[in-house]
Design a protein around this motif. Sequence first.
Motif, PDB file in Angstrom:
ATOM      1  N   HIS A  31       0.816  -1.212   0.000  1.00 39.27           N
ATOM      2  CA  HIS A  31       0.000   0.000   0.000  1.00 39.27           C
ATOM      3  C   HIS A  31       0.853   1.267   0.000  1.00 39.27           C
ATOM      4  CE1 HIS A  31      -3.909  -1.943   0.591  1.00 39.27           C
ATOM      5  NE2 HIS A  31      -3.301  -2.762   1.433  1.00 39.27           N
ATOM      6  N   PHE A  32       2.158   1.134   0.212  1.00 32.92           N
ATOM      7  CA  PHE A  32       2.993   2.317   0.430  1.00 32.92           C
ATOM      8  C   PHE A  32       4.296   2.250  -0.354  1.00 32.92           C
ATOM      9  CE2 PHE A  32       0.755   1.129   4.301  1.00 32.92           C
ATOM     10  CZ  PHE A  32      -0.066   2.226   4.470  1.00 32.92           C
ATOM     11  N   ASN A  33       4.889   3.421  -0.488  1.00 34.02           N
ATOM     12  CA  ASN A  33       6.248   3.557  -0.984  1.00 34.02           C
ATOM     13  C   ASN A  33       7.042   4.290   0.083  1.00 34.02           C
ATOM     14  OD1 ASN A  33       5.918   2.415  -3.618  1.00 34.02           O
ATOM     15  ND2 ASN A  33       4.816   4.285  -4.212  1.00 34.02           N
ATOM     16  N   ALA A  34       8.095   3.657   0.587  1.00 32.48           N
ATOM     17  CA  ALA A  34       8.899   4.279   1.640  1.00 32.48           C
ATOM     18  C   ALA A  34      10.123   4.941   1.007  1.00 32.48           C
ATOM     19  CB  ALA A  34       9.332   3.222   2.654  1.00 32.48           C
ATOM     20  N   PRO A  35      10.682   5.985   1.642  1.00 37.50           N
ATOM     21  CA  PRO A  35      10.178   6.567   2.895  1.00 37.50           C
ATOM     22  C   PRO A  35       8.982   7.475   2.644  1.00 37.50           C
ATOM     23  CG  PRO A  35      12.111   7.755   2.177  1.00 37.50           C
ATOM     24  CD  PRO A  35      11.932   6.621   1.193  1.00 37.50           C
ATOM     25  N   LEU A  37       5.978  10.079   5.021  1.00 29.71           N
ATOM     26  CA  LEU A  37       5.519  10.598   6.303  1.00 29.71           C
ATOM     27  C   LEU A  37       4.018  10.348   6.412  1.00 29.71           C
ATOM     28  CD1 LEU A  37       6.461  12.182   8.834  1.00 29.71           C
ATOM     29  CD2 LEU A  37       5.655  14.259   7.690  1.00 29.71           C
ATOM     30  N   CYS A  38       3.634   9.573   7.427  1.00 34.33           N
ATOM     31  CA  CYS A  38       2.217   9.280   7.613  1.00 34.33           C
ATOM     32  C   CYS A  38       1.733   9.919   8.911  1.00 34.33           C
ATOM     33  CB  CYS A  38       1.970   7.769   7.623  1.00 34.33           C
ATOM     34  SG  CYS A  38       2.731   6.910   8.999  1.00 34.33           S
ATOM     35  N   LYS A  39       0.431   9.846   9.110  1.00 33.16           N
ATOM     36  CA  LYS A  39      -0.172  10.393  10.329  1.00 33.16           C
ATOM     37  C   LYS A  39      -0.931   9.291  11.046  1.00 33.16           C
ATOM     38  CE  LYS A  39      -0.630  15.185   8.790  1.00 33.16           C
ATOM     39  NZ  LYS A  39       0.315  15.743   9.792  1.00 33.16           N
ATOM     40  N   LEU A  40      -0.732   9.225  12.370  1.00 32.57           N
ATOM     41  CA  LEU A  40      -1.451   8.271  13.211  1.00 32.57           C
ATOM     42  C   LEU A  40      -2.452   9.049  14.056  1.00 32.57           C
ATOM     43  CD1 LEU A  40       1.420   5.923  14.500  1.00 32.57           C
ATOM     44  CD2 LEU A  40       0.101   5.785  12.375  1.00 32.57           C
ATOM     45  N   GLY A  41      -3.724   8.725  13.885  1.00 34.13           N
ATOM     46  CA  GLY A  41      -4.759   9.369  14.680  1.00 34.13           C
ATOM     47  C   GLY A  41      -5.066   8.516  15.900  1.00 34.13           C
ATOM     48  N   GLY A  42      -4.856   9.081  17.094  1.00 36.45           N
ATOM     49  CA  GLY A  42      -5.061   8.333  18.329  1.00 36.45           C
ATOM     50  C   GLY A  42      -6.489   8.410  18.827  1.00 36.45           C
ATOM     51  N   PRO A  43      -6.790   7.655  19.888  1.00 37.50           N
ATOM     52  CA  PRO A  43      -8.163   7.615  20.418  1.00 37.50           C
ATOM     53  C   PRO A  43      -8.618   8.909  21.057  1.00 37.50           C
ATOM     54  CG  PRO A  43      -6.649   6.369  21.820  1.00 37.50           C
ATOM     55  CD  PRO A  43      -5.883   6.734  20.584  1.00 37.50           C
ATOM     56  N   TRP A  48      -0.281  12.179  15.225  1.00 37.72           N
ATOM     57  CA  TRP A  48       1.170  12.203  15.323  1.00 37.72           C
ATOM     58  C   TRP A  48       1.774  11.959  13.941  1.00 37.72           C
ATOM     59  CZ3 TRP A  48      -2.139  10.680  18.957  1.00 37.72           C
ATOM     60  CH2 TRP A  48      -1.901  11.051  20.279  1.00 37.72           C
ATOM     61  N   ASP A  49       2.805  12.707  13.605  1.00 35.37           N
ATOM     62  CA  ASP A  49       3.554  12.476  12.377  1.00 35.37           C
ATOM     63  C   ASP A  49       4.582  11.382  12.628  1.00 35.37           C
ATOM     64  OD1 ASP A  49       2.236  14.451  10.940  1.00 35.37           O
ATOM     65  OD2 ASP A  49       3.629  16.014  11.587  1.00 35.37           O
ATOM     66  N   VAL A  50       4.507  10.325  11.845  1.00 34.95           N
ATOM     67  CA  VAL A  50       5.416   9.195  12.006  1.00 34.95           C
ATOM     68  C   VAL A  50       5.960   8.813  10.629  1.00 34.95           C
ATOM     69  CG1 VAL A  50       5.672   6.797  12.755  1.00 34.95           C
ATOM     70  CG2 VAL A  50       4.171   8.337  14.022  1.00 34.95           C
ATOM     71  N   LYS A  51       7.267   8.643  10.549  1.00 37.82           N
ATOM     72  CA  LYS A  51       7.904   8.336   9.268  1.00 37.82           C
ATOM     73  C   LYS A  51       7.922   6.833   9.024  1.00 37.82           C
ATOM     74  CE  LYS A  51      11.991   9.512   6.514  1.00 37.82           C
ATOM     75  NZ  LYS A  51      13.316  10.191   6.530  1.00 37.82           N
ATOM     76  N   LEU A  52       7.532   6.452   7.812  1.00 35.27           N
ATOM     77  CA  LEU A  52       7.646   5.064   7.366  1.00 35.27           C
ATOM     78  C   LEU A  52       9.020   4.872   6.761  1.00 35.27           C
ATOM     79  CD1 LEU A  52       4.202   4.430   5.617  1.00 35.27           C
ATOM     80  CD2 LEU A  52       5.077   3.208   7.609  1.00 35.27           C
ATOM     81  N   ASN A  87      -4.399   8.317   1.952  1.00 35.50           N
ATOM     82  CA  ASN A  87      -3.579   9.535   2.053  1.00 35.50           C
ATOM     83  C   ASN A  87      -2.624   9.485   3.239  1.00 35.50           C
ATOM     84  OD1 ASN A  87      -4.837  10.764  -0.215  1.00 35.50           O
ATOM     85  ND2 ASN A  87      -6.558  11.375   1.087  1.00 35.50           N
ATOM     86  N   LEU A  88      -2.084   8.263   3.485  1.00 34.92           N
ATOM     87  CA  LEU A  88      -1.087   8.067   4.541  1.00 34.92           C
ATOM     88  C   LEU A  88      -1.628   8.413   5.934  1.00 34.92           C
ATOM     89  CD1 LEU A  88       2.085   9.417   2.686  1.00 34.92           C
ATOM     90  CD2 LEU A  88       1.495   7.038   3.137  1.00 34.92           C
ATOM     91  N   TRP A  89      -2.898   8.162   6.152  1.00 38.50           N
ATOM     92  CA  TRP A  89      -3.522   8.428   7.461  1.00 38.50           C
ATOM     93  C   TRP A  89      -4.027   7.111   8.054  1.00 38.50           C
ATOM     94  CZ3 TRP A  89      -4.673  13.152  10.103  1.00 38.50           C
ATOM     95  CH2 TRP A  89      -5.459  12.984  11.249  1.00 38.50           C
TER      96      TRP A  89
END
Length: 246
Positions: A31-35, A37-43, A48-52, A87-89
Amino acid sequence: MARSIPAPAFFQVLVGDFSEKLKLPTAFVNHFNAPALCKLGGPNGKCWDVKLEEKNNDLFFHKGWKKFVKDNYLVEGNFLVFNYDGNLWFSVTIYDESACEMDMEAAKTKRSTGGLDGQRRDYVMPGETRIRIIEFKSEHLCFKRTMEKHRLYQLSIPIIIARAKGLISKRTLELRDPSNRSWPVKVTRMEDGRLLMNKGWRACSKWNQIKKGHTIVFEFVKGHVKLHIVRAEGCAVILTGPNVID
């Protein structure tokens, strides 16, 4: 009527060295091409911005993942579900050892007290200084240490406990941290009679982010020593029970 296509998702159980990076399932990598920058949505609604990053054909959450772990009070055994919204989310749902969604306020309190379940009381001292008293009750032998810089590298065991638990002739102890991770620690008897935990203790304290000012309760249970870490500032820990050394 067209059937909606479910969003891609995967789950991970946090085990081992998960705090620095987390590997994505191999089947999910396409599903992705690294590197990237994705976003992790918490509860709690934050993100948070997190790099793949890619390594040896594997894909990892890396730079920024450590902050996500810290901010969400993640520990070994937590169960995370990642729903990919495009969209990397990613929307992340966190479950604790109860198999229910994590209560963030309870997790925050547990982390600040290292998992202690003792009674907590607030006292206002002269000068309006508020001190939180944490009362730790145990039927087991236990003692506490407030961390100073030198205690992050080696730490003494009260001689009365060393004798009661037959540690004088032992060479190693097994410590268990709040996430139940095992740490073998070398024990050395000094000429003045003190018993010191040294080799292995630094690795344990570093992994658990033990710092100067934290209070550690060492509880001797069956076959190992359970660590309870109190990180909260302005706290005083009182040990109560028939076998405590306060």
